[in-house]
Design an enzyme around this catalytic site. Sequence first.
Site, PDB file in Angstrom:
ATOM      1  N   ASP A  14       0.856  -1.185   0.000  1.00  0.00           N
ATOM      2  CA  ASP A  14       0.000   0.000   0.000  1.00  0.00           C
ATOM      3  C   ASP A  14       0.896   1.240   0.000  1.00  0.00           C
ATOM      4  O   ASP A  14       1.675   1.455   0.933  1.00  0.00           O
ATOM      5  CB  ASP A  14      -0.892  -0.012   1.250  1.00  0.00           C
ATOM      6  CG  ASP A  14      -2.011   1.012   1.184  1.00  0.00           C
ATOM      7  OD1 ASP A  14      -2.163   1.658   0.133  1.00  0.00           O
ATOM      8  OD2 ASP A  14      -2.731   1.147   2.189  1.00  0.00           O
ATOM      9  N   ASP A 108      -2.762   2.500  -6.180  1.00  0.00           N
ATOM     10  CA  ASP A 108      -1.754   2.574  -5.125  1.00  0.00           C
ATOM     11  C   ASP A 108      -1.685   1.364  -4.198  1.00  0.00           C
ATOM     12  O   ASP A 108      -0.982   1.398  -3.181  1.00  0.00           O
ATOM     13  CB  ASP A 108      -1.968   3.834  -4.289  1.00  0.00           C
ATOM     14  CG  ASP A 108      -3.309   3.845  -3.569  1.00  0.00           C
ATOM     15  OD1 ASP A 108      -4.216   3.108  -3.980  1.00  0.00           O
ATOM     16  OD2 ASP A 108      -3.440   4.603  -2.590  1.00  0.00           O
ATOM     17  N   GLU A 109      -2.374   0.290  -4.519  1.00  0.00           N
ATOM     18  CA  GLU A 109      -2.246  -0.893  -3.669  1.00  0.00           C
ATOM     19  C   GLU A 109      -2.535  -2.164  -4.459  1.00  0.00           C
ATOM     20  O   GLU A 109      -3.248  -2.165  -5.458  1.00  0.00           O
ATOM     21  CB  GLU A 109      -3.156  -0.807  -2.444  1.00  0.00           C
ATOM     22  CG  GLU A 109      -4.636  -0.810  -2.735  1.00  0.00           C
ATOM     23  CD  GLU A 109      -5.481  -0.857  -1.462  1.00  0.00           C
ATOM     24  OE1 GLU A 109      -5.149  -1.627  -0.533  1.00  0.00           O
ATOM     25  OE2 GLU A 109      -6.478  -0.120  -1.408  1.00  0.00           O
TER      26      GLU A 109
END
Length: 361
Positions: A14, A108-109
């Site tokens: 993350d 983003d993860e």
Amino acid sequence: MSDNLAIRKIIHIDMDAFYASVEQRDNPDLKGKPVAVGGSKSRGVVAAASYEARKFGVRSAMPSVTAYRKCPDIVFVKPRFDVYKEVSQVIRGIFFEYTDLVEPLSLDEAYLDVTNNKIGLPSATLIAQEIRKKIFESTQLTCSAGISINKFLAKTASDINKPDGMKLIKPEEAVDFIEKLKVKDFFGVGKVTADKMRRMGIHTGADLKSKSLGFLSKNFGKSGSYYFNICRGIDNRPVNPNRIRKSVSIENTFDNDLTDVIEVETELQTLAEGLEKRLLNNTIQGKTVNIKIKYSDFEQVTRSKTSTQWLGKSSEIEPLWKEIIRDKQLVEKPIRLLGLGLSNLNSEENETQGLQLTLEF
């Protein structure tokens, strides 16, 4: 936790305050300052907040007027999604150096299954360390990692030592960790559900574990079986690199409310053109056009229209959104936000089976 449970090596990566961190990286004047991506002092919604802003209680999805009230020194920055996507592609390329079992959850993860990995490294912890180091060297951005035997535990672990941290939950530690974990910190348990559990005397994983499947199903519906399993460390969901995408959408919050149908049509046309670019970039088409409207009093409505044909171009989407807004009641009140999306997509989901291997962490 069941003795028959497949022991896998799952990493959840993350990025730390991703959008805001990219802006601080690219603009040195923003470093160390409270930054909100999206919105303005008077309108809009915060898409992301830097850690400096979070200290004041600013969070993503918060109305920007609330963010400004909490932090008068906050700096609002317009989002640059093209840049975020480019950075995300660099990060994803690093993931694929280690495994093809990568399941992106957003820009983003992502989850990674490194049970069998491309470099033959037996330690998922060392792999996570390498990935974090490479991401920083390539992007000058930090990320946090959670490592464990399944998605639930890996996702939960990645939040523990944020930002720029890492947490391993070993197989033998899983049950004890979950029993002590507060239910409000369980991934998949939202605030409303956590409050409901608290009223029932369920505060920790141990409390949740004491409840029968029947009790949980009766009180929490289909989610009951999920809660029953995760409090026992059971999560057999595979890391799915071909995770189905259910919709593509775009929206805009306006500095000044829209007050007539001509303004609404103009903005929807602009949104349709932006939506077309996203669809083309991802080679996606769909059949259902969705409109979201948020009024000045924050009332929100959604309307949909489905075609028998595949839609991908703005000219193909236009007749359906025009048909939707023929309902004059939709444009009788001032509008602060419009969203346009496409669902019922031509994406295909391929199932990826989990591995049943017992290895060191």
